[in-house]
Scaffold this motif. Structure first.
Motif, PDB file in Angstrom:
ATOM      1  N   TYR A   1       0.830  -1.200   0.000  1.00 27.77           N
ATOM      2  CA  TYR A   1       0.000   0.000   0.000  1.00 27.77           C
ATOM      3  C   TYR A   1       0.874   1.263   0.000  1.00 27.77           C
ATOM      4  N   LYS A   2       1.855   1.302   0.900  1.00 29.56           N
ATOM      5  CA  LYS A   2       2.719   2.483   1.002  1.00 29.56           C
ATOM      6  C   LYS A   2       3.487   2.737  -0.298  1.00 29.56           C
ATOM      7  N   ALA A   3       4.026   1.675  -0.883  1.00 26.99           N
ATOM      8  CA  ALA A   3       4.809   1.836  -2.108  1.00 26.99           C
ATOM      9  C   ALA A   3       3.935   2.366  -3.241  1.00 26.99           C
ATOM     10  N   LEU A   4       2.752   1.794  -3.396  1.00 29.88           N
ATOM     11  CA  LEU A   4       1.847   2.256  -4.450  1.00 29.88           C
ATOM     12  C   LEU A   4       1.384   3.683  -4.201  1.00 29.88           C
ATOM     13  N   LYS A   5       1.053   3.986  -2.954  1.00 29.11           N
ATOM     14  CA  LYS A   5       0.569   5.328  -2.626  1.00 29.11           C
ATOM     15  C   LYS A   5       1.646   6.380  -2.879  1.00 29.11           C
ATOM     16  N   ASN A   6       2.864   6.125  -2.423  1.00 34.79           N
ATOM     17  CA  ASN A   6       3.940   7.099  -2.604  1.00 34.79           C
ATOM     18  C   ASN A   6       4.242   7.346  -4.076  1.00 34.79           C
ATOM     19  N   PHE A   7       4.306   6.273  -4.851  1.00 28.18           N
ATOM     20  CA  PHE A   7       4.589   6.443  -6.272  1.00 28.18           C
ATOM     21  C   PHE A   7       3.439   7.179  -6.958  1.00 28.18           C
ATOM     22  N   ALA A   8       2.203   6.766  -6.660  1.00 30.22           N
ATOM     23  CA  ALA A   8       1.041   7.386  -7.301  1.00 30.22           C
ATOM     24  C   ALA A   8       0.933   8.866  -6.935  1.00 30.22           C
ATOM     25  N   LYS A   9       1.222   9.210  -5.689  1.00 31.95           N
ATOM     26  CA  LYS A   9       1.117  10.616  -5.279  1.00 31.95           C
ATOM     27  C   LYS A   9       2.125  11.479  -6.025  1.00 31.95           C
ATOM     28  N   GLU A  10       3.344  11.004  -6.102  1.00 33.42           N
ATOM     29  CA  GLU A  10       4.380  11.757  -6.820  1.00 33.42           C
ATOM     30  C   GLU A  10       3.984  11.937  -8.290  1.00 33.42           C
ATOM     31  N   LYS A  11       3.503  10.863  -8.890  1.00 32.60           N
ATOM     32  CA  LYS A  11       3.114  10.885 -10.306  1.00 32.60           C
ATOM     33  C   LYS A  11       1.924  11.812 -10.528  1.00 32.60           C
ATOM     34  N   CYS A  12       0.893  11.685  -9.700  1.00 34.79           N
ATOM     35  CA  CYS A  12      -0.297  12.520  -9.853  1.00 34.79           C
ATOM     36  C   CYS A  12       0.029  13.995  -9.617  1.00 34.79           C
ATOM     37  N   ALA A  13       0.812  14.296  -8.604  1.00 35.91           N
ATOM     38  CA  ALA A  13       1.167  15.686  -8.314  1.00 35.91           C
ATOM     39  C   ALA A  13       1.854  16.312  -9.527  1.00 35.91           C
ATOM     40  N   HIS A  14       2.786  15.601 -10.094  1.00 32.02           N
ATOM     41  CA  HIS A  14       3.486  16.108 -11.281  1.00 32.02           C
ATOM     42  C   HIS A  14       2.513  16.328 -12.435  1.00 32.02           C
ATOM     43  N   ASP A  15       1.718  15.309 -12.720  1.00 30.27           N
ATOM     44  CA  ASP A  15       0.810  15.380 -13.866  1.00 30.27           C
ATOM     45  C   ASP A  15      -0.288  16.422 -13.664  1.00 30.27           C
ATOM     46  N   TRP A  16      -0.852  16.514 -12.471  1.00 30.28           N
ATOM     47  CA  TRP A  16      -1.937  17.463 -12.229  1.00 30.28           C
ATOM     48  C   TRP A  16      -1.446  18.904 -12.275  1.00 30.28           C
ATOM     49  N   LYS A  17      -0.210  19.116 -11.827  1.00 33.66           N
ATOM     50  CA  LYS A  17       0.349  20.471 -11.934  1.00 33.66           C
ATOM     51  C   LYS A  17       0.505  20.856 -13.404  1.00 33.66           C
ATOM     52  N   GLU A  18       0.992  19.906 -14.181  1.00 32.72           N
ATOM     53  CA  GLU A  18       1.231  20.160 -15.598  1.00 32.72           C
ATOM     54  C   GLU A  18      -0.079  20.313 -16.381  1.00 32.72           C
ATOM     55  N   LEU A  19      -1.029  19.444 -16.158  1.00 36.97           N
ATOM     56  CA  LEU A  19      -2.274  19.448 -16.937  1.00 36.97           C
ATOM     57  C   LEU A  19      -3.293  20.474 -16.462  1.00 36.97           C
ATOM     58  N   PHE A  20      -3.404  20.656 -15.154  1.00 42.46           N
ATOM     59  CA  PHE A  20      -4.471  21.487 -14.604  1.00 42.46           C
ATOM     60  C   PHE A  20      -3.962  22.717 -13.870  1.00 42.46           C
ATOM     61  N   ASN A  21      -2.646  22.889 -13.838  1.00 41.88           N
ATOM     62  CA  ASN A  21      -2.050  23.975 -13.075  1.00 41.88           C
ATOM     63  C   ASN A  21      -2.538  23.940 -11.617  1.00 41.88           C
ATOM     64  N   ALA A  22      -2.625  22.746 -11.084  1.00 39.61           N
ATOM     65  CA  ALA A  22      -3.159  22.530  -9.743  1.00 39.61           C
ATOM     66  C   ALA A  22      -2.175  22.993  -8.673  1.00 39.61           C
ATOM     67  N   SER A  23      -2.716  23.565  -7.625  1.00 34.85           N
ATOM     68  CA  SER A  23      -1.878  23.998  -6.508  1.00 34.85           C
ATOM     69  C   SER A  23      -1.538  22.806  -5.619  1.00 34.85           C
ATOM     70  N   ASP A  24      -0.459  22.936  -4.860  1.00 30.39           N
ATOM     71  CA  ASP A  24      -0.075  21.884  -3.911  1.00 30.39           C
ATOM     72  C   ASP A  24      -1.186  21.638  -2.891  1.00 30.39           C
TER      73      ASP A  24
END
Length: 192
Positions: free
Chosen positions: A113-136
């Motif tokens: 769970y931890k490994a998947l969550k950490n990887f997914a969070k890093e990936k989503c944060a990067h992608d959402w900032k790029e695609l949606f200009n999402a704030s932290d």
């Protein structure tokens, strides 16, 4: 290792895995011994030790196998608005590995769970900032909602529904739930 030895090695690992899955229906994982496992798999004790050092090592290996099934999918996903293909692949992997996944700890302290969550969070944060200009701040609010909601939906589908709904349908339902929450990340609307 030549091809014949490799096939034999894989066949033995499959036998050990199947035996472990059977034993897990009979007793908790912490009560399973190497002796129980080799008897059930009908292999020699020495054969087990050619593959693993102990039961915990085998469980760790199976965690890695599961993680290695999910990681390429997470790496491929680029956060695009159409997430249904990603979700379909996710539900398909869960369906294929459900016998194994249902015996891993289902809480947020599990290694998988931890490994998947950490990887997914890093990936989503990067992608959402790029695609949606999402704030932290918005990412910090939306990610746990989507991740934990998706994990909860998968658990419910796997355990309570016994994967009775096709993976493609579950992907569609999950997409609708997630898509409706994505509006939150792409707007500047918030509390006044």
């Amino acid at each position: 290792m030549n091809e014949q030895e490799d096939r034999r090695y894989k066949r033995t690992e499959a036998m050990l895995r199947d035996a472990l899955m059977t034993l897990l229906t009979e007793k908790p994982i912490n009560k399973i011994t190497v002796t129980d496992l080799v008897k059930k798999a009908d292999v020699g004790r020495g054969t087990f030790y050619l593959h693993y050092t102990d039961i915990d090592d085998m469980i760790g290996h199976l965690h890695d196998v599961c993680l290695n099934r999910f990681m390429p999918l997470l790496k491929r996903y680029s956060g695009e608005p159409d997430i249904e293909p990603f979700l379909f692949d996710l539900f398909r992997i869960v369906e294929q590995e459900r016998d194994l996944l249902k015996y891993f700890p289902q809480d947020s302290d599990s290694v998988l769970y931890k490994a998947l969550k950490n990887f997914a969070k890093e990936k989503c944060a990067h992608d959402w900032k790029e695609l949606f200009n999402a704030s932290d701040d918005k990412i910090d609010l939306l990610f746990p909602y989507i991740f934990n909601g998706t994990v909860g939906l998968i658990k419910h589908w796997m355990t309570d529904l016994d994967c009775s709904i096709p993976a493609a349908d579950m992907a569609y339902y999950a997409k609708d739930i997630i898509f409706n929450s994505r509006h939150f990340i792409s707007t500047d609307i918030g509390p006044k």
